[in-house]
Design a protein around this motif. Structure first.
Motif, mmCIF file in Angstrom:
data_model
loop_
_atom_site.group_PDB
_atom_site.id
_atom_site.type_symbol
_atom_site.label_atom_id
_atom_site.label_comp_id
_atom_site.label_asym_id
_atom_site.label_seq_id
_atom_site.Cartn_x
_atom_site.Cartn_y
_atom_site.Cartn_z
ATOM 1 N N LYS A 154 0.833 -1.192 -0.181
ATOM 2 C CA LYS A 154 0.026 -0.069 0.005
ATOM 3 C C LYS A 154 0.930 1.230 0.006
ATOM 4 C CE LYS A 154 -3.744 0.032 2.519
ATOM 5 N NZ LYS A 154 -4.812 -0.048 1.610
ATOM 6 N N THR A 155 0.360 2.383 -0.836
ATOM 7 C CA THR A 155 1.209 3.380 -0.805
ATOM 8 C C THR A 155 0.448 4.652 -0.625
ATOM 9 O OG1 THR A 155 2.644 2.296 -2.665
ATOM 10 C CG2 THR A 155 2.733 4.838 -2.611
ATOM 11 N N TRP A 156 0.942 5.472 0.134
ATOM 12 C CA TRP A 156 0.392 7.142 0.427
ATOM 13 C C TRP A 156 1.244 8.046 0.017
ATOM 14 C CZ3 TRP A 156 0.191 2.860 3.634
ATOM 15 C CH2 TRP A 156 -1.247 2.332 3.895
ATOM 16 N N LEU A 157 0.775 8.933 -0.987
ATOM 17 C CA LEU A 157 1.776 10.114 -1.537
ATOM 18 C C LEU A 157 0.936 11.416 -1.176
ATOM 19 C CD1 LEU A 157 2.268 8.419 -4.977
ATOM 20 C CD2 LEU A 157 3.892 8.629 -2.943
ATOM 21 N N PRO A 158 1.708 12.384 -1.020
ATOM 22 C CA PRO A 158 1.133 13.697 -0.907
ATOM 23 C C PRO A 158 0.450 13.965 -2.205
ATOM 24 C CG PRO A 158 3.668 13.612 -0.054
ATOM 25 C CD PRO A 158 3.246 12.484 -0.729
ATOM 26 N N TRP A 159 -0.850 14.935 -2.075
ATOM 27 C CA TRP A 159 -1.612 15.104 -3.222
ATOM 28 C C TRP A 159 -1.442 16.561 -3.485
ATOM 29 C CZ3 TRP A 159 -3.324 13.230 1.427
ATOM 30 C CH2 TRP A 159 -4.092 13.786 2.067
ATOM 31 N N ASP A 160 -1.171 17.368 -2.350
ATOM 32 C CA ASP A 160 -1.094 18.936 -2.798
ATOM 33 C C ASP A 160 -0.077 19.565 -2.309
ATOM 34 O OD1 ASP A 160 -0.892 18.262 0.057
ATOM 35 O OD2 ASP A 160 -2.465 19.729 0.827
ATOM 36 N N ARG A 161 1.286 18.836 -2.410
ATOM 37 C CA ARG A 161 2.560 19.330 -2.214
ATOM 38 C C ARG A 161 3.748 18.466 -2.721
ATOM 39 N NH1 ARG A 161 2.794 20.014 4.081
ATOM 40 N NH2 ARG A 161 0.228 20.197 3.777
ATOM 41 N N PRO A 162 4.886 18.922 -2.961
ATOM 42 C CA PRO A 162 6.064 17.864 -3.289
ATOM 43 C C PRO A 162 6.284 17.006 -1.963
ATOM 44 C CG PRO A 162 6.425 20.146 -3.649
ATOM 45 C CD PRO A 162 5.509 20.096 -2.993
ATOM 46 N N VAL A 163 7.040 15.697 -2.381
ATOM 47 C CA VAL A 163 7.361 14.909 -1.568
ATOM 48 C C VAL A 163 8.707 15.374 -0.713
ATOM 49 C CG1 VAL A 163 8.108 12.401 -1.118
ATOM 50 C CG2 VAL A 163 6.609 12.984 -2.799
ATOM 51 N N GLU A 164 8.591 15.390 0.650
ATOM 52 C CA GLU A 164 9.437 15.881 1.460
ATOM 53 C C GLU A 164 10.680 14.710 1.761
ATOM 54 O OE1 GLU A 164 8.876 18.532 4.765
ATOM 55 O OE2 GLU A 164 6.857 19.001 4.157
ATOM 56 N N GLY A 165 10.087 13.496 1.875
ATOM 57 C CA GLY A 165 10.675 12.582 2.688
ATOM 58 C C GLY A 165 10.179 11.310 2.284
ATOM 59 N N VAL A 166 10.786 10.063 2.326
ATOM 60 C CA VAL A 166 10.015 8.952 2.312
ATOM 61 C C VAL A 166 10.217 7.920 3.271
ATOM 62 C CG1 VAL A 166 9.977 6.862 0.547
ATOM 63 C CG2 VAL A 166 10.793 9.244 -0.111
ATOM 64 N N VAL A 167 8.983 7.067 3.558
ATOM 65 C CA VAL A 167 8.984 6.253 4.850
ATOM 66 C C VAL A 167 8.764 4.885 4.346
ATOM 67 C CG1 VAL A 167 7.834 5.767 7.003
ATOM 68 C CG2 VAL A 167 8.135 8.282 6.150
ATOM 69 N N VAL A 168 9.345 3.767 4.679
ATOM 70 C CA VAL A 168 8.961 2.571 4.632
ATOM 71 C C VAL A 168 8.463 1.771 5.811
ATOM 72 C CG1 VAL A 168 9.657 0.088 3.874
ATOM 73 C CG2 VAL A 168 10.674 2.073 2.664
#
Length: 328
Positions: free
Chosen positions: A52-66
């Motif tokens: 399952k993946t959740w991505l920001p929808w209103d801003r750039p990605v600041e960091g990544v979490v596993v």
């Protein structure tokens, strides 16, 4: 010579010995390149672990979490945290660890070594997908224990930090001797028997709706094989021993709640007391006065998400909630 008839207890024991044997998942050789797809973490041995993946929808990605879920749980555990961290600018990937959720050989323990190998592979894939972003690992309960077992390898693969939410550290070092005796006996005579705890009053979260969903969820394992429980304790033993070796590279944030009702308080205290004394930006403990074991699903979880996001952005800044201040 007259034969002595077998007593019923002896018959049951023989049936248990003949019908049940300890199992560990058999992992095949590497046959493919690991990859993240839209719905799966495709592993080197060709197994698809639901993703399952959740991505920001209103801003750039600041960091990544596993993110790694807890024992008997699966990636759905991060529905709320995934959305919460995405709203704060962080992408989150969570997969069903082997033996849990919707994976093959559900209920069969995969072994600490394989679980560590999987999270290392997943971390590399997340880093490759976002090469210019900081990378973090988030583990809840058993997931935290897996990350601690993997900790010596994380710097080399570019992990910037780890967040351990109520990490499972109830190893043999902090269990009563009777527990070890009973577990050794059970693994000897009925390792394949699945047991569902009954009559145990524990509250894992303040979010009763989330707890009811877990109780109804067919993908959440309700009855645990003895050999899987034994494997969990072996993992927790390794995690407890890892405490003094958390040297702050990568940096870490450990979260516990004052209303922890799953892990014994004495075990948690001993584990926290074993941690190295580091500068706050290298290693920090946050203690939530109204927090339960499933901190990330509590009714007040938004404060935990704020703290995690703030720490990922700047590990030297005090947490917004103040949970990193020493309790009275």
């Amino acid at each position: 010579m007259q034969r002595t008839p077998l007593r019923p207890v002896a018959i049951l024991l023989l049936l248990a010995l003949s019908a049940c044997s300890s199992r560990l998942q058999e992992i095949g050789p590497p046959v493919d390149e690991p990859a993240f797809t839209d719905k799966a973490f495709h592993t080197a041995d060709g197994i698809d672990l639901p993703l399952k993946t959740w991505l920001p929808w209103d801003r750039p990605v600041e960091g990544v979490v596993v993110a790694l879920h807890g024992f008997n749980d699966y990636s759905r555990a991060f529905d709320a945290p995934g959305k919460g961290l995405a709203r704060r600018g962080f992408a989150l990937y969570a997969y069903d660890q082997r033996g849990f959720g919707r994976t093959p050989e559900r209920g069969i323990w995969a072994g600490t070594g394989q679980m560590v190998a999987d999270v290392i592979s997943a971390a590399r894939l997340a880093k490759a997908a976002h090469p210019d972003k900081p990378l973090f690992l988030l583990g809840e309960s058993m997931g935290g224990a897996v990350i601690m077992a993997a900790y010596p390898h994380l710097k080399a693969i570019g992990v910037d930090g780890v967040i351990l939410s109520a990490p499972a550290i109830w190893g043999w070092q902090v269990q009563p001797a009777i527990n070890r005796f009973m577990m050794d006996l059970a693994i000897s005579i009925m390792p394949g028997v699945a047991v569902q705890p009954r009559g145990v009053e524990r509250q894992a979260s303040s979010n009763m709706n989330a707890l009811r969903q877990l109780a109804r969820d067919p993908n959440f394992i309700k009855a645990t094989r003895v050999d899987a429980a034994y494997g969990l304790v072996e993992l927790m033993t390794q995690a407890f021993d890892a405490g003094p070796a958390l040297d702050g590279d990568p940096r870490w944030l450990i979260l516990y709640g004052a209303r922890e009702d799953i892990l014994p308080g004495g075990a948690v205290s001993r584990f926290l007391g074993s941690l190295p004394d580091l500068a706050p930006e290298r290693g920090r403990v946050a203690y939530y006065r109204r927090g339960h074991h499933l901190l990330l699903r509590d009714l007040d979880a938004r404060f935990v998400y704020d703290d995690i996001a703030a720490w990922m952005r700047d590990p030297a800044t005090p947490l917004p909630s103040g949970a990193d201040q020493a309790p009275d």
